[in-house]
Write an enzyme that holds these catalytic residues in place. Structure first.
Site, PDB file in Angstrom:
ATOM      1  N   CYS A  89       0.810  -1.219   0.000  1.00  0.00           N
ATOM      2  CA  CYS A  89       0.000   0.000   0.000  1.00  0.00           C
ATOM      3  C   CYS A  89       0.842   1.266   0.000  1.00  0.00           C
ATOM      4  O   CYS A  89       0.353   2.336  -0.372  1.00  0.00           O
ATOM      5  CB  CYS A  89      -0.946   0.014   1.191  1.00  0.00           C
ATOM      6  SG  CYS A  89      -2.154  -1.324   1.158  1.00  0.00           S
ATOM      7  N   HIS A 336      -9.229   3.645  -1.311  1.00  0.00           N
ATOM      8  CA  HIS A 336      -7.807   3.330  -1.173  1.00  0.00           C
ATOM      9  C   HIS A 336      -7.329   2.607  -2.430  1.00  0.00           C
ATOM     10  O   HIS A 336      -7.205   1.387  -2.449  1.00  0.00           O
ATOM     11  CB  HIS A 336      -7.637   2.454   0.068  1.00  0.00           C
ATOM     12  CG  HIS A 336      -6.255   1.961   0.339  1.00  0.00           C
ATOM     13  ND1 HIS A 336      -5.115   2.534  -0.183  1.00  0.00           N
ATOM     14  CD2 HIS A 336      -5.825   0.916   1.118  1.00  0.00           C
ATOM     15  CE1 HIS A 336      -4.053   1.877   0.242  1.00  0.00           C
ATOM     16  NE2 HIS A 336      -4.466   0.884   1.040  1.00  0.00           N
ATOM     17  N   CYS A 366       0.252   1.876   6.688  1.00  0.00           N
ATOM     18  CA  CYS A 366       0.517   0.461   6.924  1.00  0.00           C
ATOM     19  C   CYS A 366       0.607  -0.259   5.588  1.00  0.00           C
ATOM     20  O   CYS A 366       0.036   0.187   4.587  1.00  0.00           O
ATOM     21  CB  CYS A 366      -0.573  -0.156   7.790  1.00  0.00           C
ATOM     22  SG  CYS A 366      -2.239  -0.010   7.125  1.00  0.00           S
TER      23      CYS A 366
END
Length: 382
Positions: A89, A336, A366
């Site tokens: 990510c 996201h 994260c």
């Protein structure tokens, strides 16, 4: 050592899964933000030393070095190179770090950092369908771990004593803040509209107005029958792209550009891969220790809302002021798009800093496998 500054940052609106951006190829979406950088800055793309491009699911539409083909899709000269980066990510946040490091080392002067993810076209987890992503070694080392982020989010909630009500209250806050920001036009200057079949797409479409703790309480858990994690307190699956232009103060002056922020510090960390998502806690500690600043010195934080439990655990450990954290909402309310999220968050952060005269901003995310990035920037002329 040369300094690195960000002189421009742009992003597409974030499209919800199978929404407005579902028919747009990753390289086409990337080309839009690349060319918007050129339009806003007036640079000659042929002068760009490199393009650092984040993307997580590098299969199908996003395979074959999507960053390079984004450059070609944009019509930039063939001489402009590009590389595609995968730090889960945090991929496009790592792209920014790499761009800044290249400039600060003196090896390059003008670097584009950014990323893309079209999760409507390349579904989350598709790469795992063709093989074993972890191999036997990690499973032998952590025999009771499934390295699953939903499991990790639930374990974090349990370890930090976070109730479902607390997670849902935070998620409700995210939607409320995003709604207020959209209504005030906060994002308009940073977004480049995308032409789609229904016209011009220009507003993040994941927002669910009227979200409440009561409405979220009706959603079914995805972390077990008695779990607290559900679609409403988790980030949304989305599509999007973003790009930033990184250079030196001297090069910016020569090009007639005004830097927005100085790249102050960057840090990466590793944490428990069974919990998966706690890396922002040590990453934040590391970058603050390295910078000599305290958590109270930071005027705005962007902590990626992968799950509400991630942000709340980070808050509990850092002692940061909630009012300074994700003040415009986040991935729970707008989405996201994995490989783009780091660059999107930085675009949001530095525009918020400029709009409100905030000197220091910190971004952290994260990442799968238990890693995390943290990036600290300083507003110039603050």
């Amino acid at each position: 050592m040369p300094e690195a500054v960000i002189v421009e940052a742009v992003r597409t609106p974030i499209g919800k899964r199978n929404g407005s951006l579902a028919d747009v190829h990753a390289t086409s979406l990337s080309a839009i933000v690349l060319n918007e950088l050129v339009r806003r800055t007036g640079i000659d793309p042929g002068d760009v030393d490199d393009v650092q491009w984040g993307c997580v699911s590098q299969v199908g539409d996003q395979s074959s070095n999507v960053g390079r083909f984004a450059v070609l899709a944009a019509g930039w000269p063939e001489t402009v190179p590009a590389v595609t980066i995968n730090r889960a990510c945090g991929s496009s946040q790592q792209a920014l770090d790499h761009a800044a490091f290249a400039v600060m080392s003196g090896q390059q002067e003008l670097v584009v950092a950014g990323g893309v993810e079209t999760m409507s076209r390349v579904p989350l987890g598709v790469a795992r369908q063709t093989g074993e992503p972890y191999g036997p070694g990690p499973k032998q080392r952590y025999p009771d771990a499934d390295f699953n982020q939903i499991t990790g989010a639930q374990l974090i909630a349990e370890r930090w004593g976070l109730s479902r009500a607390a997670l849902d209250e935070y998620s409700t806050r995210s939607h409320a803040l995003t709604a207020a920001a959209i209504d005030k036009g906060v994002f308009e200057t940073q977004i480049v509209p995308v032409d789609v079949a229904d016209g011009s797409f220009a507003i993040d479409e994941g927002l669910r107005r009227g979200t409440s703790v009561e409405s979220l309480a009706k959603l079914k858990s995805v972390s077990g029958e008695d779990g607290w994690i559900h679609a409403g307190n988790s980030s949304q699956i989305s599509d999007g792209a973003a790009a930033l232009l990184v250079t030196t103060p001297e090069k910016a002056k020569a090009l007639g550009l005004t830097p927005i922020v100085r790249y102050h510090s960057g840090a990466v960390s590793g944490a428990d891969p069974k919990l998966v998502l706690t890396g922002p806690i040590p990453a934040t500690e590391k970058i603050l220790g390295r910078s000599g600043l305290s958590v109270d010195d930071i005027g705005a934080f962007e902590v990626n809302e992968a799950f509400a439990s991630v942000v709340l655990a980070w808050l509990a450990e850092t002692g940061a002021d909630l009012d300074r954290v994700n003040p415009l909402g986040g991935a729970i309310s707008v989405g996201h798009p994995l490989g783009a999220s780091g660059a999107i968050l930085m675009t949001r952060l530095i525009n918020n800093m400029r709009d409100n005269g905030i000197r220091y901003g910190l971004q952290t995310m994260c990442e799968g496998g238990g890693t995390a990035n943290a990036t600290l920037v300083e507003l110039l002329d603050a």
